[in-house]
Every structure is written in structure tokens, then in C-alpha cells.
Design an enzyme around this catalytic site. Structure first.
Site, PDB file in Angstrom:
ATOM      1  N   HIS A  24      33.358  36.343  39.574  1.00  0.00           N
ATOM      2  CA  HIS A  24      34.161  35.331  40.255  1.00  0.00           C
ATOM      3  C   HIS A  24      34.001  34.016  39.503  1.00  0.00           C
ATOM      4  CE1 HIS A  24      35.588  32.624  43.453  1.00  0.00           C
ATOM      5  NE2 HIS A  24      36.205  33.676  43.940  1.00  0.00           N
ATOM      6  N   ASP A  53      38.014  40.673  46.527  1.00  0.00           N
ATOM      7  CA  ASP A  53      39.178  41.482  46.161  1.00  0.00           C
ATOM      8  C   ASP A  53      38.819  42.954  45.978  1.00  0.00           C
ATOM      9  OD1 ASP A  53      41.031  39.253  45.908  1.00  0.00           O
ATOM     10  OD2 ASP A  53      39.846  38.683  44.165  1.00  0.00           O
TER      11      ASP A  53
END
Length: 435
Positions: A313, A370
Site C-alpha cells: 500500500h 482490496d
């Protein structure tokens, strides 16, 4: 609620050639410190260069605290874990927008006002009909959102609290309707009107999956899981789409236009489209026999262009706290829907390998939100091109809160980044005959 101001806690000295300048150091409530360069160019002639703004704070904000190193996410001070367990999406929306958790009377009033605005103008049926059937739902959603400003011109009154309030309620109420109609258009089914007897997430499912020819009953477990997804996506500090909303809004564009810009930013595969990329990756592994190690090895090979979607991320350098919550929810939804769990099994094996592989551990490539959210959307029945539409519905309260805070802040100026020019130096124009 207006934007909180950081406290001046010291000075940093910048030396350049034979000159030096003292720059204020300011600190937020969680101990984050920043060098205030607001007067840097005026005093030194210098600007900072920071591609992607990874080291640049564009504002002070009292909405969301994120600590990527520790894996912490809080909305208005409340840990995401507590909100995910005990709150509802509309309660979280109220918290983000207005700064405090509502009383029962405040929440009931908020829900009632949102519910009364779920219908969109009937003329918009022609708007949806005008798009080709293969139009991407995100393009339709962004266009539909900005078109709302043509029906509600009071949205231009961005400094009128009454006009802003009604615009906020309309947006939260109507975005699920716009999203559902964009989906129905894509699959060639009749548009379904909202059912105001249902809760927020249940109504979205009803508009997406019911048809006029038969009864449709919303699965309560699925509705709860969708509500959880919306909570986890509700805000995430100054990400690409939130900062886009702020930048567009800084020109005093109305809220519909600013949110439409945020939807367009979210559409990008590096932002909101990442969960669709995860499903594509998992489907690819399953189709290739489920050999997880093969694809882990490919991801580690510097000469191979393959990348494992859903790991790492931009901000989190620890486990994404939303991923821990969403993994358990994925398991519940798969049981409730009876969906094929082959992708989920591969995802769990892939996560296990990556969490113990030195390559991933050293680079802090932990699973992000996600990684599992796409599995839930897929199990519910959403096609891949609808994942980001659902993400946009969840992120809407955060965008609204960011816009509202920006508009109300005394620090706000129209966004206008500087640049370092690297093009041709001054040169004389040459007529076309002499070129």
C-alpha cells in the site's frame, strides 16, 4: 465543525548558499510534525519538488488519522475496528461529515432525510438511455453525479449552510440509485426504483438485483457485509480521489462537480480499480491449476512483468487494519451466498505464502483492503466492472467531509501546485517556410 489547526512546536533551519531561513515546525494531535513551507518561495525564491506529494501535507484535517507504520486507521478519533463492529454506514457517514457520533434522535432524523431523497428526477431516464450498453458504469456514475447540479441549481450556493445541507443529503441518497441504474443499463434490465422501506445497503442490493417480474428478498447477512464494506471505504485521509475533491472544490466548484471529479479519480486502476485487479489475478491462478507458488515466484522475479495485485500500500507499511476485518467478512458472505469459494481458498493460500516469504516481509508487502473486498463483491453478485461503483458509494461521506472541511477552513486557497520547468530555453520563432 471547522478545521483544527496544528500547533507550532519549533523551527527547522534551511540553508541555501550563504543564506539560511527558519521554517516553522507544526505538530498535530497525534504527534505528526511537519515543516510549514508556506512562505518558503517568498523568503528564498525556492520551491519544493515532491513527485506524487508523498512528503507534502496539503492541509490540516480533523477527519481521519492514519498511521501506516503502525497499521492504525481512525475516523474522527474512533478506531476503525470499533466502528466496523458496532456502527452502521449512515452513522459513520454522519460522524465523518459532522464530526461527532449522532444521538438517536440525530441519527433517526439524518436517516429520514436521506431516505426521502433516494429518487432521481424522471428526466434522467433519458440520460441513462442515451449511453451505449457497453459504457463503463464508472463513466455513467461520474456523468450522472455532475448532471445532478443541472436539476438542483441551489448547489451553486456553496457558502449557504442550508443549500449545502440539502446537497449533502441528496448526494448520499441518490448515488446508490445512480450506481444501480448504471448497472441495469449495462445488463439491459429495467431500472428499479428505490424502496424506502429498506435500509441503505439493502436498498442498494434491491435496486441492483431485483427485477419487476418476480419477488426479490434481500439476504440480511449480505446487506450487513455490504454495509461493512462501505464503512471500511468511507474515508482514507488525503488519497488521490479525496485530494482531487479538495482541489476541484478549492476553485469553489459545487459539491456535485467536486464529487464527480473524485469518482473519476477513483476509477483509475491504481486507486479504486485495484480490487478488480485482484480478482483478475486470482482467476488467472485458478485457471492455471491453482499453483500459488508459481505466481509468487513470478512476482519476485525482477525480469517478469507480473505483479501480485492486493499486496502493499502507498501508505501502510504494516498490515492494513481494514484487511483483517474484511477477511472474516468474506468468509461469512461466502457461507451466506453459497458462492464458489475456489478464489477465496487461493487467496488464503496466497496470503499465507506472502506473509512468511522473506521477499514480501522485507518489503512490507502485506495484504491490503482490496485483496479481500473484491471477493465479497463477487460473492454478492456484482460483476467486476461494478466493484468501483460500490467503492464510490462507500467513499462518498469521506469526500463530502473533505470538501466541507476545505470550504469552511480559513486556510483554504485555490490549489495551484508549482513546477520545475525542464523544457527548452527561450528561442526565436521560425516561420513555417524556414523550418
Amino acid at each position: 465543525m471547522t478545521t483544527a489547526e496544528a500547533t507550532r512546536t519549533g523551527e527547522a533551519k534551511l540553508a541555501h548558499d550563504d543564506d539560511a531561513v527558519d521554517l516553522p515546525v507544526v505538530t498535530g494531535t497525534e504527534g505528526e510534525s511537519a515543516v510549514d513551507i508556506g512562505h518558503l518561495r517568498a523568503e528564498t525564491g525556492l520551491i519544493t519538488l515532491d513527485p506524487g506529494y508523498g512528503n507534502t501535507g496539503s492541509c490540516t484535517s480533523a477527519i481521519t488519522f492514519l498511521d501506516g507504520e503502525q497499521g492504525i486507521l481512525r475516523y474522527r478519533g474512533y478506531p476503525i475496528e470499533q466502528l466496523a463492529e458496532r456502527s452502521t454506514f449512515l452513522e459513520v457517514a454522519y460522524l465523518l461529515i459532522y464530526g461527532e457520533l449522532p444521538t438517536r434522535a440525530e441519527l433517526d432524523g439524518f436517516i429520514d432525510e436521506v431516505t426521502r431523497h433516494t429518487l432521481i428526477r424522471e428526466e434522467m431516464r433519458h440520460f441513462f438511455d442515451s449511453f451505449p450498453t457497453d459504457a463503463h458504469p464508472m463513466a455513467v456514475l461520474a456523468a450522472g453525479t455532475v448532471s445532478l447540479s443541472t436539476f438542483y441549481p441551489d448547489a451553486q450556493q456553496i457558502f449557504d449552510p442550508v443549500a449545502v445541507e440539502i446537497t449533502i443529503k441528496r448526494l448520499i441518497a441518490k448515488l446508490p440509485t445512480l450506481a444501480a441504474w448504471s448497472f441495469k443499463k449495462a445488463i439491459g434490465q429495467p431500472y428499479v426504483y428505490p424502496n424506502n422501506d429498506l435500509g441503505y445497503s439493502a436498498n442498494l442490493l434491491h435496486m441492483m438485483f431485483s427485477v419487476p417480474s418476480e419477488e426479490y428478498e434481500v439476504n440480511e447477512d449480505v446487506a450487513k457485509a455490504l454495509d461493512l464494506l462501505l464503512i471500511l471505504h468511507a474515508d482514507h485521509e488525503q488519497n488521490c480521489s479525496a485530494s482531487t475533491v479538495r482541489m476541484v472544490g478549492s476553485s469553489h466548484a459545487n459539491l456535485y462537480a467536486s464529487i464527480s471529479a473524485g469518482i473519476s479519480a477513483l476509477w483509475g486502476p491504481l486507486h479504486g480499480g485495484a480490487n478488480e485487479a485482484v480478482i483478475n489475478t486470482l482467476e488467472r491462478i485458478v485457471a492455471d491449476g491453482g499453483n500459488v507458488q508459481k505466481y509468487v515466484d513470478r512476482a519476485k522475479d525482477p525480469d517478469d512483468s507480473f505483479r501480485l495485485a492486493g499486496f502493499g500500500h502507498r501508505v501502510y507499511k504494516n498490515f492494513d487494519p481494514r484487511a483483517r476485518i474484511i477477511k472474516a467478512a468474506a468468509d461469512r458472505v461466502l457461507r451466506a451466498t453459497g458462492a464458489d469459494d475456489q478464489l477465496f481458498e487461493v487467496a488464503q493460500r496466497l496470503e499465507e505464502v506472502a506473509l512468511h516469504d522473506e521477499y514480501f516481509v522485507e518489503r512490507k508487502l502485506y495484504p491490503n483492503v482490496d485483496f479481500y473486498s473484491g471477493l465479497i463483491y463477487r460473492a454478492i453478485g456484482f460483476p467486476k466492472n461494478m466493484f468501483t461503483n460500490c467503492f464510490a458509494i462507500g467513499r462518498l461521506p469521506g469526500w463530502i467531509a473533505q470538501w466541507k472541511e476545505m470550504i469552511e477552513s480559513r486556510e483554504t486557497k485555490i490549489a495551484r501546485p508549482r513546477q520545475v520547468y525542464v523544457g527548452a530555453a527561450e528561442r526565436e520563432y521560425v516561420s513555417i517556410e524556414q523550418r
